[in-house]
Scaffold this motif. Structure first.
Motif, PDB file in Angstrom:
ATOM      1  N   THR A  83     -19.248 -33.644 -50.468  1.00  0.00           N
ATOM      2  CA  THR A  83     -19.188 -35.021 -49.976  1.00  0.00           C
ATOM      3  C   THR A  83     -20.569 -35.672 -49.896  1.00  0.00           C
ATOM      4  O   THR A  83     -21.564 -35.001 -49.667  1.00  0.00           O
ATOM      5  N   THR A  84     -20.583 -37.009 -50.053  1.00  0.00           N
ATOM      6  CA  THR A  84     -21.785 -37.798 -49.804  1.00  0.00           C
ATOM      7  C   THR A  84     -21.399 -38.992 -48.943  1.00  0.00           C
ATOM      8  O   THR A  84     -20.242 -39.441 -48.967  1.00  0.00           O
ATOM      9  N   VAL A  85     -22.346 -39.501 -48.173  1.00  0.00           N
ATOM     10  CA  VAL A  85     -22.112 -40.671 -47.341  1.00  0.00           C
ATOM     11  C   VAL A  85     -23.384 -41.506 -47.299  1.00  0.00           C
ATOM     12  O   VAL A  85     -24.492 -40.979 -47.375  1.00  0.00           O
ATOM     13  N   LEU A  86     -23.207 -42.819 -47.233  1.00  0.00           N
ATOM     14  CA  LEU A  86     -24.326 -43.745 -47.077  1.00  0.00           C
ATOM     15  C   LEU A  86     -24.102 -44.489 -45.763  1.00  0.00           C
ATOM     16  O   LEU A  86     -23.073 -45.158 -45.585  1.00  0.00           O
ATOM     17  N   LEU A  87     -25.051 -44.349 -44.845  1.00  0.00           N
ATOM     18  CA  LEU A  87     -24.964 -45.000 -43.541  1.00  0.00           C
ATOM     19  C   LEU A  87     -25.988 -46.123 -43.453  1.00  0.00           C
ATOM     20  O   LEU A  87     -27.118 -45.984 -43.922  1.00  0.00           O
ATOM     21  N   ASP A  93     -29.357 -44.505 -44.692  1.00  0.00           N
ATOM     22  CA  ASP A  93     -29.531 -43.063 -44.681  1.00  0.00           C
ATOM     23  C   ASP A  93     -28.495 -42.499 -45.649  1.00  0.00           C
ATOM     24  O   ASP A  93     -27.287 -42.652 -45.430  1.00  0.00           O
ATOM     25  N   TRP A  94     -28.975 -41.894 -46.739  1.00  0.00           N
ATOM     26  CA  TRP A  94     -28.101 -41.306 -47.749  1.00  0.00           C
ATOM     27  C   TRP A  94     -28.049 -39.809 -47.485  1.00  0.00           C
ATOM     28  O   TRP A  94     -29.077 -39.143 -47.453  1.00  0.00           O
ATOM     29  N   MET A  95     -26.837 -39.297 -47.295  1.00  0.00           N
ATOM     30  CA  MET A  95     -26.658 -37.895 -46.947  1.00  0.00           C
ATOM     31  C   MET A  95     -25.748 -37.210 -47.955  1.00  0.00           C
ATOM     32  O   MET A  95     -24.743 -37.775 -48.372  1.00  0.00           O
ATOM     33  N   ILE A  96     -26.130 -35.994 -48.310  1.00  0.00           N
ATOM     34  CA  ILE A  96     -25.384 -35.206 -49.274  1.00  0.00           C
ATOM     35  C   ILE A  96     -25.074 -33.861 -48.642  1.00  0.00           C
ATOM     36  O   ILE A  96     -25.967 -33.189 -48.118  1.00  0.00           O
ATOM     37  N   ASP A  97     -23.818 -33.474 -48.703  1.00  0.00           N
ATOM     38  CA  ASP A  97     -23.384 -32.192 -48.161  1.00  0.00           C
ATOM     39  C   ASP A  97     -23.685 -31.095 -49.185  1.00  0.00           C
ATOM     40  O   ASP A  97     -23.091 -31.081 -50.259  1.00  0.00           O
ATOM     41  N   GLU A 140     -21.471 -25.087 -43.679  1.00  0.00           N
ATOM     42  CA  GLU A 140     -22.357 -24.526 -42.674  1.00  0.00           C
ATOM     43  C   GLU A 140     -23.845 -24.821 -42.914  1.00  0.00           C
ATOM     44  O   GLU A 140     -24.691 -24.188 -42.318  1.00  0.00           O
ATOM     45  N   ARG A 141     -24.146 -25.787 -43.790  1.00  0.00           N
ATOM     46  CA  ARG A 141     -25.539 -26.150 -44.057  1.00  0.00           C
ATOM     47  C   ARG A 141     -25.756 -27.586 -43.621  1.00  0.00           C
ATOM     48  O   ARG A 141     -24.862 -28.416 -43.732  1.00  0.00           O
ATOM     49  N   PRO A 142     -26.964 -27.916 -43.125  1.00  0.00           N
ATOM     50  CA  PRO A 142     -27.234 -29.308 -42.743  1.00  0.00           C
ATOM     51  C   PRO A 142     -27.258 -30.213 -43.968  1.00  0.00           C
ATOM     52  O   PRO A 142     -27.422 -29.749 -45.102  1.00  0.00           O
ATOM     53  N   LEU A 143     -27.088 -31.502 -43.735  1.00  0.00           N
ATOM     54  CA  LEU A 143     -27.011 -32.490 -44.805  1.00  0.00           C
ATOM     55  C   LEU A 143     -28.394 -32.815 -45.367  1.00  0.00           C
ATOM     56  O   LEU A 143     -29.332 -33.087 -44.605  1.00  0.00           O
ATOM     57  N   ILE A 144     -28.516 -32.824 -46.686  1.00  0.00           N
ATOM     58  CA  ILE A 144     -29.731 -33.293 -47.351  1.00  0.00           C
ATOM     59  C   ILE A 144     -29.781 -34.801 -47.094  1.00  0.00           C
ATOM     60  O   ILE A 144     -28.810 -35.507 -47.370  1.00  0.00           O
ATOM     61  N   THR A 145     -30.891 -35.303 -46.553  1.00  0.00           N
ATOM     62  CA  THR A 145     -30.920 -36.694 -46.091  1.00  0.00           C
ATOM     63  C   THR A 145     -32.160 -37.437 -46.579  1.00  0.00           C
ATOM     64  O   THR A 145     -33.273 -36.921 -46.517  1.00  0.00           O
TER      65      THR A 145
END
Length: 133
Positions: free
Chosen positions: A8-12, A24-28, A32-37
């Motif tokens: 998943t990816t999300v743009l906030l 803030d662009w986040m990539i899963d 169990e790992r933190p999001l690349i941001t």
């Protein structure tokens, strides 16, 4: 990074207490790992290239969270989301295939140039094209 898989990816949109804002662009990167941001001024789904700043990895809660942030850091709202496939990730480069909702898959290749990351959009090779979302 190990074999790529769909995630998943999300743009906030992050509005700060002073009224200024950025995305803030986040990539899963996987369970169990933190999001690349990354912090950016670009609306990633519409961009053909953009600059971003890699910021600290974020907690997975931000894949779904919207609302105020603690410590008077403003608030966030989701403006885009979609599927992601991390192809390669290191401290200085990132290759990720993305399909934001309602849009086709595209490959983003990013590399660090000092503290700034430069991202460019590339075609996805047919032999590694992700499945339709």
């Amino acid at each position: 990074m190990s074999a790529a898989f769909q995630t998943t990816t999300v743009l906030l949109r992050h509005v700060l207490a002073d009224g200024s804002w950025h995305f803030d662009w986040m990539i899963d990167p996987g369970p169990e790992r933190p999001l690349i941001t990354f912090r950016t001024a670009a609306f990633v789904p519409d961009a053909s290239g953009f600059e971003a700043e890699r910021i600290g990895d974020h907690r997975r809660v931000y894949l779904t969270y919207e609302g105020p942030l603690s410590g008077r850091r403003g608030e966030v709202s989701r403006v885009a989301e979609g599927a992601a496939r991390v192809v390669e990730a290191s401290s200085r480069s990132l290759i990720v295939d993305l399909a934001f909702a309602g849009r086709p898959w595209v490959r983003w290749e990013g590399s660090a140039s000092g503290s700034v990351w430069i991202f460019g959009q590339r075609g996805i090779p047919a032999q590694v094209a992700p499945p339709e979302v």
